[in-house]
Motif scaffolding. Structure first.
Motif, PDB file in Angstrom:
ATOM      1  N   LEU A  54      -5.504   3.491  -3.097  1.00 15.48           N
ATOM      2  CA  LEU A  54      -4.491   4.581  -2.903  1.00 15.48           C
ATOM      3  C   LEU A  54      -3.140   4.129  -3.361  1.00 15.48           C
ATOM      4  O   LEU A  54      -2.191   5.354  -2.987  1.00 15.48           O
ATOM      5  N   HIS A  55      -2.953   3.192  -3.782  1.00 16.66           N
ATOM      6  CA  HIS A  55      -1.668   3.032  -4.218  1.00 16.66           C
ATOM      7  C   HIS A  55      -1.535   2.165  -5.593  1.00 16.66           C
ATOM      8  O   HIS A  55      -1.630   0.950  -5.419  1.00 16.66           O
ATOM      9  N   LEU A  56      -1.450   2.763  -6.864  1.00 12.89           N
ATOM     10  CA  LEU A  56      -1.636   2.305  -7.805  1.00 12.89           C
ATOM     11  C   LEU A  56      -1.069   3.028  -8.891  1.00 12.89           C
ATOM     12  O   LEU A  56      -1.290   4.421  -9.145  1.00 12.89           O
ATOM     13  N   HIS A  57       0.165   2.530  -9.629  1.00 12.73           N
ATOM     14  CA  HIS A  57       0.733   3.227 -10.346  1.00 12.73           C
ATOM     15  C   HIS A  57       0.123   3.048 -11.828  1.00 12.73           C
ATOM     16  O   HIS A  57      -0.194   1.884 -12.307  1.00 12.73           O
ATOM     17  N   LEU A  58      -0.282   4.214 -12.493  1.00 15.29           N
ATOM     18  CA  LEU A  58      -1.132   4.009 -13.783  1.00 15.29           C
ATOM     19  C   LEU A  58      -0.239   3.178 -14.796  1.00 15.29           C
ATOM     20  O   LEU A  58      -0.845   2.374 -15.404  1.00 15.29           O
ATOM     21  N   ALA A  60       4.801   8.916   0.186  1.00 18.17           N
ATOM     22  CA  ALA A  60       6.282   8.469  -0.264  1.00 18.17           C
ATOM     23  C   ALA A  60       6.270   7.084  -0.067  1.00 18.17           C
ATOM     24  O   ALA A  60       5.750   6.218   1.007  1.00 18.17           O
ATOM     25  N   HIS A  61       7.023   6.248  -1.002  1.00 20.23           N
ATOM     26  CA  HIS A  61       7.212   4.657  -0.854  1.00 20.23           C
ATOM     27  C   HIS A  61       8.179   4.803   0.132  1.00 20.23           C
ATOM     28  O   HIS A  61       9.595   5.408   0.038  1.00 20.23           O
ATOM     29  N   ALA A  62       8.156   4.086   1.210  1.00 21.74           N
ATOM     30  CA  ALA A  62       8.955   3.842   2.286  1.00 21.74           C
ATOM     31  C   ALA A  62       8.926   2.536   2.993  1.00 21.74           C
ATOM     32  O   ALA A  62       7.964   2.063   3.432  1.00 21.74           O
ATOM     33  N   ASP A 102       3.741   4.732   1.688  1.00 18.24           N
ATOM     34  CA  ASP A 102       3.249   3.677   0.741  1.00 18.24           C
ATOM     35  C   ASP A 102       4.134   2.424   1.031  1.00 18.24           C
ATOM     36  O   ASP A 102       5.463   2.519   0.930  1.00 18.24           O
ATOM     37  N   HIS A 103       3.269   1.391   1.158  1.00 16.52           N
ATOM     38  CA  HIS A 103       4.016  -0.056   1.711  1.00 16.52           C
ATOM     39  C   HIS A 103       4.250   0.068   2.915  1.00 16.52           C
ATOM     40  O   HIS A 103       3.427   0.039   3.811  1.00 16.52           O
ATOM     41  N   GLY A 104       5.478   0.376   3.371  1.00 17.03           N
ATOM     42  CA  GLY A 104       5.758   0.499   4.924  1.00 17.03           C
ATOM     43  C   GLY A 104       5.634  -0.861   5.758  1.00 17.03           C
ATOM     44  O   GLY A 104       5.976  -0.882   7.021  1.00 17.03           O
ATOM     45  N   ALA A 142      -3.064  -2.543  -5.254  1.00 10.15           N
ATOM     46  CA  ALA A 142      -2.703  -3.179  -6.285  1.00 10.15           C
ATOM     47  C   ALA A 142      -1.303  -2.804  -6.679  1.00 10.15           C
ATOM     48  O   ALA A 142      -0.713  -3.724  -7.224  1.00 10.15           O
ATOM     49  N   ASP A 143      -0.886  -1.738  -6.348  1.00 11.51           N
ATOM     50  CA  ASP A 143       0.483  -1.189  -7.091  1.00 11.51           C
ATOM     51  C   ASP A 143       0.580  -1.306  -8.504  1.00 11.51           C
ATOM     52  O   ASP A 143       0.471  -0.296  -9.035  1.00 11.51           O
ATOM     53  N   ASP A 144       0.970  -2.501  -9.063  1.00 10.97           N
ATOM     54  CA  ASP A 144       1.171  -2.438 -10.632  1.00 10.97           C
ATOM     55  C   ASP A 144       0.528  -3.763 -10.817  1.00 10.97           C
ATOM     56  O   ASP A 144       1.027  -4.680 -11.364  1.00 10.97           O
TER      57      ASP A 144
END
Ligand code: ADE
Ligand code: ZN
Length: 349
Positions: free
Chosen positions: A30-34, A210-212, A234-236, A291-293
């Motif tokens: 749910l948190h992956l920047h292409l 939102a990333h926060a 996102d993160h938190g 995984a994020d990036d």
């Protein structure tokens, strides 16, 4: 459906989870920047295909440059690397490469992010970006059975007017994405800055994340909840600074899309052994692993799970709950989630 209503029977629940077990768990990402899944090898291929000179001589040199001190030191390189993405086929190849990793790792559903402004600001049409990504996501469903929902992120270092312009450009493609997000340089760019554009996205029927609280303070998590009306944070992880915020997130069962390898590579924590994800899980927060990036932080989803087993002693029971949280926190419908949870139960036996 909330994560708290899910109960899983796990064989040998207290054993530390091994890679074989972790791979077999059906998981959502749910948190992956292409753009963050652009491997150096593909970057060189695309640079050659598009006649671009890279400031690096080799893949090894690129990897050496991925030595980050904080979020901004990463973002500077990340935006530079994205310059090789020019054509619809480039966006297809990027997304397809990511889905192949998902297929290898037991990922059944993805809700990836993309940053249109990184591309439109270079003169690339938003349709080129969205069409390339969407075609690969459709092929991922066909070839691997991986379902998806694309999320369009606004760059928070830019203005809200620019975010509105992006939303307007994207509107003709609205059937291709399910929601909006907020990413890029966090500190100094609080959620309130984007309250109006998020309200407009909501009126358009879009989901909101939102990333926060990645590097930013707890107040930014509060701002994302209260001003942006987000459905996930996102993160938190900086919620650990506030007992009241941890209680709120637990009570609301607000999902946090946590990214362990990212947090250590960007020095939110010096070492994985300091990561609070399992403490948050044990307090009943709906934390998920992501995984994020991955091309920049040393691993895809499975590597994030295995790092938790290796450095925090994550048990099979904890891993199963994290996988369950990822399925429940997705934007899929309840009947799909029920089917995944049955599959998850089988993988735990
Ligand atoms: N863009 C890509 N990765 C990011 C992250 N971890 N935080 C903020 N913006 C990002
Ligand atoms: Zn991110």
């Amino acid at each position: 459906m909330t994560a708290q209503t899910v109960s899983l029977q796990v064989t040998r629940p207290d054993d530390v989870a091994d890679e074989h077990f972790l791979k077999a768990l059906p998981k959502a990402e749910l948190h992956l920047h292409l753009e963050g899944s652009l491997e150096p090898e593909l970057m060189f291929q695309l640079a050659e295909r598009n006649g671009i000179d890279l400031p690096y001589a080799s893949v090894e040199e690129v990897k050496k440059a991925y030595d980050f001190t904080n979020l901004q030191s990463f973002l500077d390189i990340y935006y530079q690397c994205a310059d090789v993405l020019r054509t619809e086929q480039d966006f297809y190849d990027l997304t397809w490469a990511y889905l192949q990793h998902c297929h290898d790792e037991g990922v059944v559903h993805v809700e990836p992010f993309f940053d249109p402004q990184t591309h439109t600001d270079r003169g690339i049409d938003i349709g080129t970006v969205i069409n390339g990504i969407t075609r690969a996501l459709d092929d991922g469903q066909q070839a691997f059975g991986i379902s998806s929902g694309l999320i369009l992120c606004f760059l928070r270092h830019l203005s809200e007017d620019e975010a509105f312009a992006t939303l307007n450009q994207a509107e003709p493609y609205i059937k291709h994405f399910i929601g909006v997000g907020l990413d890029s340089s966090e500190v100094g760019n609080p959620p309130e800055k984007f309250a109006e554009v998020f309200a407009e996205a909501r009126r358009m029927g879009l989901k909101r994340v939102a990333h926060a609280g990645e590097e930013g303070p707890v107040a930014y998590i509060e701002g994302a909840l209260d001003y942006l009306d987000v459905q996930r944070i996102d993160h938190g992880v900086r919620c650990t600074d506030s007992e009241a915020m941890m209680k709120r997130l637990q009570a609301e069962q607000m999902p946090l899309t946590v990214c362990p390898l990212s947090n250590t590579r960007l020095k939110v924590y010096e070492h994985m052994s300091q990561h609070p994800i399992l403490q948050l899980l044990e307090r009943g927060l709906c934390v998920t692993v992501n995984a994020d990036d991955p091309a920049f932080f040393g691993g895809y989803l499975l590597a994030n799970y295995t790092a938790l087993a290796e450095h925090l002693g994550m048990t099979r029971q904890q891993a199963a709950r994290l996988a369950g949280n990822s399925l429940v926190a997705s934007f899929a419908d309840d009947s799909t989630k029920e089917a995944w949870l049955q599959q998850l139960q089988k993988a735990c036996e």
